[in-house]
Design a protein around this motif. Structure first.
Motif, PDB file in Angstrom:
ATOM      1  N   LEU A 186      55.451  41.851  40.261  1.00 25.21           N
ATOM      2  CA  LEU A 186      56.515  42.246  41.191  1.00 25.21           C
ATOM      3  C   LEU A 186      56.298  43.643  41.762  1.00 25.21           C
ATOM      4  CD1 LEU A 186      59.575  40.825  39.232  1.00 25.21           C
ATOM      5  CD2 LEU A 186      58.286  39.752  41.057  1.00 25.21           C
ATOM      6  N   ASP A 187      55.323  43.761  42.611  1.00 25.48           N
ATOM      7  CA  ASP A 187      54.949  45.051  43.194  1.00 25.48           C
ATOM      8  C   ASP A 187      55.632  45.242  44.552  1.00 25.48           C
ATOM      9  OD1 ASP A 187      53.789  47.369  44.032  1.00 25.48           O
ATOM     10  OD2 ASP A 187      51.774  46.550  44.266  1.00 25.48           O
ATOM     11  N   ALA A 188      56.874  45.679  44.529  1.00 21.98           N
ATOM     12  CA  ALA A 188      57.602  45.912  45.773  1.00 21.98           C
ATOM     13  C   ALA A 188      56.985  47.037  46.583  1.00 21.98           C
ATOM     14  CB  ALA A 188      59.063  46.228  45.468  1.00 21.98           C
ATOM     15  N   GLN A 189      56.259  47.929  45.902  1.00 24.26           N
ATOM     16  CA  GLN A 189      55.635  49.066  46.580  1.00 24.26           C
ATOM     17  C   GLN A 189      54.274  48.719  47.169  1.00 24.26           C
ATOM     18  OE1 GLN A 189      56.182  51.153  42.801  1.00 24.26           O
ATOM     19  NE2 GLN A 189      57.030  52.865  43.971  1.00 24.26           N
ATOM     20  N   GLN A 190      53.761  47.532  46.809  1.00 23.17           N
ATOM     21  CA  GLN A 190      52.453  47.095  47.282  1.00 23.17           C
ATOM     22  C   GLN A 190      51.388  48.152  46.974  1.00 23.17           C
ATOM     23  OE1 GLN A 190      53.656  44.371  51.044  1.00 23.17           O
ATOM     24  NE2 GLN A 190      54.507  46.413  51.048  1.00 23.17           N
ATOM     25  N   ALA A 191      51.413  48.568  45.701  1.00 23.72           N
ATOM     26  CA  ALA A 191      50.558  49.664  45.238  1.00 23.72           C
ATOM     27  C   ALA A 191      49.080  49.307  45.270  1.00 23.72           C
ATOM     28  CB  ALA A 191      50.966  50.069  43.818  1.00 23.72           C
ATOM     29  N   PHE A 192      48.758  48.027  45.384  1.00 23.29           N
ATOM     30  CA  PHE A 192      47.351  47.618  45.418  1.00 23.29           C
ATOM     31  C   PHE A 192      46.628  48.195  46.629  1.00 23.29           C
ATOM     32  CE2 PHE A 192      49.755  44.311  47.622  1.00 23.29           C
ATOM     33  CZ  PHE A 192      49.027  44.143  48.796  1.00 23.29           C
ATOM     34  N   THR A 193      47.359  48.530  47.686  1.00 27.49           N
ATOM     35  CA  THR A 193      46.726  49.039  48.905  1.00 27.49           C
ATOM     36  C   THR A 193      46.026  50.377  48.675  1.00 27.49           C
ATOM     37  OG1 THR A 193      48.812  50.077  49.590  1.00 27.49           O
ATOM     38  CG2 THR A 193      48.371  47.846  50.385  1.00 27.49           C
ATOM     39  N   ALA A 194      46.344  51.056  47.576  1.00 26.50           N
ATOM     40  CA  ALA A 194      45.708  52.344  47.275  1.00 26.50           C
ATOM     41  C   ALA A 194      44.359  52.171  46.587  1.00 26.50           C
ATOM     42  CB  ALA A 194      46.633  53.193  46.400  1.00 26.50           C
ATOM     43  N   HIS A 195      43.935  50.916  46.387  1.00 25.68           N
ATOM     44  CA  HIS A 195      42.681  50.653  45.674  1.00 25.68           C
ATOM     45  C   HIS A 195      41.797  49.719  46.509  1.00 25.68           C
ATOM     46  CE1 HIS A 195      44.497  52.567  42.177  1.00 25.68           C
ATOM     47  NE2 HIS A 195      45.588  51.872  42.441  1.00 25.68           N
ATOM     48  N   PRO A 196      41.283  50.226  47.623  1.00 26.03           N
ATOM     49  CA  PRO A 196      40.558  49.370  48.574  1.00 26.03           C
ATOM     50  C   PRO A 196      39.276  48.768  48.033  1.00 26.03           C
ATOM     51  CG  PRO A 196      40.300  51.686  49.143  1.00 26.03           C
ATOM     52  CD  PRO A 196      41.353  51.626  48.088  1.00 26.03           C
ATOM     53  N   ASP A 197      38.663  49.370  47.013  1.00 30.86           N
ATOM     54  CA  ASP A 197      37.392  48.868  46.496  1.00 30.86           C
ATOM     55  C   ASP A 197      37.555  47.792  45.426  1.00 30.86           C
ATOM     56  OD1 ASP A 197      35.998  50.593  48.156  1.00 30.86           O
ATOM     57  OD2 ASP A 197      36.000  52.216  46.677  1.00 30.86           O
ATOM     58  N   ALA A 198      38.780  47.551  45.000  1.00 32.37           N
ATOM     59  CA  ALA A 198      39.027  46.538  43.974  1.00 32.37           C
ATOM     60  C   ALA A 198      39.120  45.148  44.604  1.00 32.37           C
ATOM     61  CB  ALA A 198      40.312  46.862  43.219  1.00 32.37           C
ATOM     62  N   ASP A 199      38.953  44.130  43.770  1.00 38.53           N
ATOM     63  CA  ASP A 199      39.197  42.749  44.182  1.00 38.53           C
ATOM     64  C   ASP A 199      40.611  42.367  43.761  1.00 38.53           C
ATOM     65  OD1 ASP A 199      36.609  42.294  45.226  1.00 38.53           O
ATOM     66  OD2 ASP A 199      35.846  41.971  43.191  1.00 38.53           O
ATOM     67  N   ILE A 200      41.276  41.570  44.568  1.00 35.68           N
ATOM     68  CA  ILE A 200      42.643  41.156  44.265  1.00 35.68           C
ATOM     69  C   ILE A 200      42.747  39.640  44.310  1.00 35.68           C
ATOM     70  CG2 ILE A 200      43.402  41.353  46.684  1.00 35.68           C
ATOM     71  CD1 ILE A 200      46.146  42.288  45.584  1.00 35.68           C
ATOM     72  N   MET A 240      58.891  36.553  44.505  1.00 34.89           N
ATOM     73  CA  MET A 240      58.298  36.763  43.190  1.00 34.89           C
ATOM     74  C   MET A 240      56.789  36.686  43.379  1.00 34.89           C
ATOM     75  SD  MET A 240      60.560  34.481  40.545  1.00 34.89           S
ATOM     76  CE  MET A 240      61.641  35.303  39.403  1.00 34.89           C
ATOM     77  N   ASP A 241      56.095  37.792  43.156  1.00 34.50           N
ATOM     78  CA  ASP A 241      54.650  37.742  43.298  1.00 34.50           C
ATOM     79  C   ASP A 241      53.967  38.454  42.134  1.00 34.50           C
ATOM     80  OD1 ASP A 241      55.433  40.268  44.159  1.00 34.50           O
ATOM     81  OD2 ASP A 241      53.847  40.431  45.645  1.00 34.50           O
ATOM     82  N   THR A 242      52.737  38.062  41.907  1.00 35.33           N
ATOM     83  CA  THR A 242      51.924  38.562  40.806  1.00 35.33           C
ATOM     84  C   THR A 242      50.496  38.642  41.305  1.00 35.33           C
ATOM     85  OG1 THR A 242      53.352  37.312  39.288  1.00 35.33           O
ATOM     86  CG2 THR A 242      51.285  38.155  38.377  1.00 35.33           C
ATOM     87  N   TYR A 243      49.732  39.598  40.789  1.00 34.64           N
ATOM     88  CA  TYR A 243      48.323  39.607  41.158  1.00 34.64           C
ATOM     89  C   TYR A 243      47.468  40.244  40.070  1.00 34.64           C
ATOM     90  CZ  TYR A 243      49.323  44.445  42.796  1.00 34.64           C
ATOM     91  OH  TYR A 243      49.719  45.760  42.890  1.00 34.64           O
ATOM     92  N   LEU A 244      46.203  39.867  40.086  1.00 42.53           N
ATOM     93  CA  LEU A 244      45.183  40.502  39.258  1.00 42.53           C
ATOM     94  C   LEU A 244      44.379  41.422  40.151  1.00 42.53           C
ATOM     95  CD1 LEU A 244      43.408  40.809  36.671  1.00 42.53           C
ATOM     96  CD2 LEU A 244      42.071  38.871  37.543  1.00 42.53           C
ATOM     97  N   LEU A 245      44.272  42.679  39.754  1.00 42.55           N
ATOM     98  CA  LEU A 245      43.465  43.662  40.464  1.00 42.55           C
ATOM     99  C   LEU A 245      42.259  43.979  39.581  1.00 42.55           C
ATOM    100  CD1 LEU A 245      43.941  45.053  43.197  1.00 42.55           C
ATOM    101  CD2 LEU A 245      44.845  47.027  41.956  1.00 42.55           C
ATOM    102  N   ARG A 246      41.068  43.826  40.135  1.00 41.18           N
ATOM    103  CA  ARG A 246      39.851  43.882  39.329  1.00 41.18           C
ATOM    104  C   ARG A 246      38.836  44.834  39.964  1.00 41.18           C
ATOM    105  NH1 ARG A 246      37.860  38.344  37.188  1.00 41.18           N
ATOM    106  NH2 ARG A 246      39.089  39.124  35.421  1.00 41.18           N
ATOM    107  N   ARG A 247      38.438  45.825  39.191  1.00 41.91           N
ATOM    108  CA  ARG A 247      37.342  46.673  39.649  1.00 41.91           C
ATOM    109  C   ARG A 247      36.035  45.887  39.573  1.00 41.91           C
ATOM    110  NH1 ARG A 247      39.059  52.104  36.335  1.00 41.91           N
ATOM    111  NH2 ARG A 247      40.175  53.178  38.005  1.00 41.91           N
ATOM    112  N   PRO A 248      35.224  45.937  40.613  1.00 36.01           N
ATOM    113  CA  PRO A 248      33.966  45.189  40.583  1.00 36.01           C
ATOM    114  C   PRO A 248      33.002  45.810  39.583  1.00 36.01           C
ATOM    115  CG  PRO A 248      34.082  46.536  42.557  1.00 36.01           C
ATOM    116  CD  PRO A 248      35.439  46.635  41.896  1.00 36.01           C
TER     117      PRO A 248
END
Length: 251
Positions: A186-200, A240-248
């Motif tokens: 539940l990332d309402a802030q969409q914090a994944f956008t700060a990690h452009p090199d990761a896989d989502i 309702m959302d969920t994600y896996l953020l993965r460093r390559p």
């Protein structure tokens, strides 16, 4: 003594219901539902459908109003604690009024009761007050995290490496130390956008008819996910959302 079953019903697909959960629903006398309002009526409808299918003819359904809470508070921890307390008062009143001695009541929990859910803590708070006595049992369910991994056909962790489950609020403070694989709820802030090199590997309303999935390098798919998420929230009134953020792996 009264007994309560906290039943994990899966991430949205009725077929996620385990045999253990179906049996618990079948022996339940009273189902407790907390209404979250019109925007989330589909959450109630799913539960009611499972009750009709697996419950016995003499079951009873009682509903209480889920208390509102501030979604952008200055004191997040305190706000959640207050919300849980008010929820516990609602549920305590329902149990006291509607569940007789030697009857079984059930609370149907989206996903798994042990992950990103407050029902267990709320029942413990009710018991600590001592105004009503009951035993309770927790029945696990398929979480949105497990469903997400299955939909994307991935493992949550890599060989010999840990995975951490966290919140969008915490990810916004920085990537957790010591892990390369992070599941975010539940990332309402969409914090994944700060990690452009990761896989989502992202999903919303996973395992429901409204399911949305996307995956790729954040730098390539972030804008699309943000747009999809915004449109879905406007359309449904909630998300309702969920994600896996993965460093390559390093080259």
């Amino acid at each position: 003594m009264r007994k309560i079953c906290v039943v994990g019903i899966g991430a949205g697909d009725p077929d996620h219901l385990t045999l253990q959960a179906a049996k618990a629903i079948g022996r339940t006398h009273v189902f407790f539902l907390l209404d979250k309002g019109e925007a989330k009526a589909s959450l109630i409808e799913l539960r009611e459908g499972l009750i009709r299918h697996y419950g016995h003819p003499r079951k009873r359904i009682v509903e209480g109003r889920d208390p509102d809470r501030d979604r952008t508070p200055a004191d997040y921890t305190g706000t959640v604690a207050d919300w849980r307390h008010r929820r516990s008062l609602v549920l305590e009143e329902l149990i006291t009024e509607h569940l007789k001695d030697d009857e079984i009541g059930s609370i149907l929990v989206w996903g798994d009761p042990s992950l990103y859910d407050s029902t267990i803590a709320i029942l413990e708070e009710i018991l600590e007050r001592g105004a009503v006595e009951f035993e309770y049992e927790v029945i696990p369910g398929i979480s949105s995290v497990s469903a997400l991994a299955a939909k994307h056909r991935i493992g949550l962790n890599r060989v010999g490496r840990p995975v951490q489950i966290t919140t969008g609020r915490r990810l916004a403070e920085g990537w957790p130390e010591g892990v390369d694989d992070v599941v975010v709820m539940l990332d309402a802030q969409q914090a994944f956008t700060a990690h452009p090199d990761a896989d989502i590997y992202w999903g919303a309303y996973v395992s429901t008819a409204d399911e949305l999935l996307d995956a790729g390098r954040v730098s390539e798919v972030a804008e699309r996910i943000v747009e999809t998420r915004t449109e879905a929230r406007e359309r449904h009134g909630w998300i309702m959302d969920t994600y896996l953020l993965r460093r390559p792996d390093p080259e």
